[in-house]
Scaffold this active site. Structure first.
Site, PDB file in Angstrom:
ATOM      1  CE1 TYR A   1      -4.053  -2.018   0.266  1.00 37.85           C
ATOM      2  CE2 TYR A   1      -2.720  -3.323   1.897  1.00 37.85           C
ATOM      3  CZ  TYR A   1      -3.612  -3.313   1.099  1.00 37.85           C
ATOM      4  OH  TYR A   1      -4.577  -4.198   0.899  1.00 37.85           O
TER       5      TYR A   1
ATOM      6  CG  ASN B   1     -10.747  -2.398  -7.762  1.00 38.50           C
ATOM      7  OD1 ASN B   1     -11.533  -1.902  -8.786  1.00 38.50           O
ATOM      8  ND2 ASN B   1     -10.149  -3.310  -8.144  1.00 38.50           N
TER       9      ASN B   1
ATOM     10  CB  CYS C   1      -7.426  -4.419  -5.866  1.00 38.13           C
ATOM     11  SG  CYS C   1      -8.801  -5.538  -5.962  1.00 38.13           S
ATOM     12  CG  HIS C   2      -5.020  -9.874  -7.852  1.00 39.66           C
ATOM     13  ND1 HIS C   2      -6.071  -9.287  -8.865  1.00 39.66           N
ATOM     14  CD2 HIS C   2      -4.036 -10.397  -8.462  1.00 39.66           C
ATOM     15  CE1 HIS C   2      -5.336  -9.505 -10.101  1.00 39.66           C
ATOM     16  NE2 HIS C   2      -4.253 -10.155  -9.820  1.00 39.66           N
TER      17      HIS C   2
ATOM     18  CD  GLU D   1      -1.733 -11.589 -11.739  1.00 38.00           C
ATOM     19  OE1 GLU D   1      -2.990 -11.369 -12.074  1.00 38.00           O
ATOM     20  OE2 GLU D   1      -0.998 -11.120 -10.879  1.00 38.00           O
TER      21      GLU D   1
END
Length: 172
Positions: free
Chosen positions: A105, A128, A136-137, A163
């Site tokens: 953050y 979001n 946002c993950h 990912e």
């Protein structure tokens, strides 16, 4: 405002795709978080009508490609969100975090030019309305720990693993 909702099966369960008449994605959330999605729609748009209707084919094709391992497939989806100017800056910055990468953050606050705003960034991140496409993950705690995710921590973990694995397979 007229909005259209289509349900879409994914590796993480049923997704709720909300688009406008121009085919812009306004919200994307998981079926078991539909209340959250509807709360965010009310907050961001106040007056709207949500009816069943098809999402654009290119949105569904991009989602299929993402889950099949083409992580950049979501980059070209046009997103139109409500929210404050600050929230929109945070959400726009989220789209610059490359697949397979994470940031804190505090990193995100620095990225938008407000290094002291990590708490506000966290709040914007949590508001979001467009999961996956506005990633946002990819935001984690400063200590590397997984922090809250509007779709559940197990999904955040799955997305980050998906990912990372695809990046490993591609040699990145």
């Amino acid at each position: 405002m007229q909005l259209w909702l289509e349900r879409f099966d994914s590796a993480l369960g049923e997704l709720q795709l909300v688009c406008d008449d121009q085919g812009q994605l306004r919200a994307l959330d998981f079926e078991d978080y539909r209340e959250r999605m509807e709360r965010l729609l009310r907050l961001h748009y106040r007056v709207y009508r949500l009816d069943p209707g098809p999402a654009p084919d290119h949105v569904k094709q991009a989602l299929r490609a993402y889950f099949a391992g083409e992580l950049e497939a979501l980059d070209d989806i046009v997103v139109a969100t409500g929210g404050t100017p600050f929230q929109q800056r945070v959400w726009q910055a989220l789209r610059t975090i490359a697949p397979g990468r994470t940031c804190s953050y505090a990193d995100l606050a620095r990225l938008i030019g407000q290094p002291g705003a990590s708490r506000a960034v966290g709040m914007a991140n949590g508001a979001n309305p467009v999961a996956l496409v506005v990633p946002c993950h990819r935001v984690i705690g400063a200590n590397g720990a997984l922090t809250g995710y509007g779709g559940g921590l197990w999904r955040k973990h799955w997305l980050l693993e998906h990912e990372s694995e695809q990046q490993r397979l591609m040699g990145s």
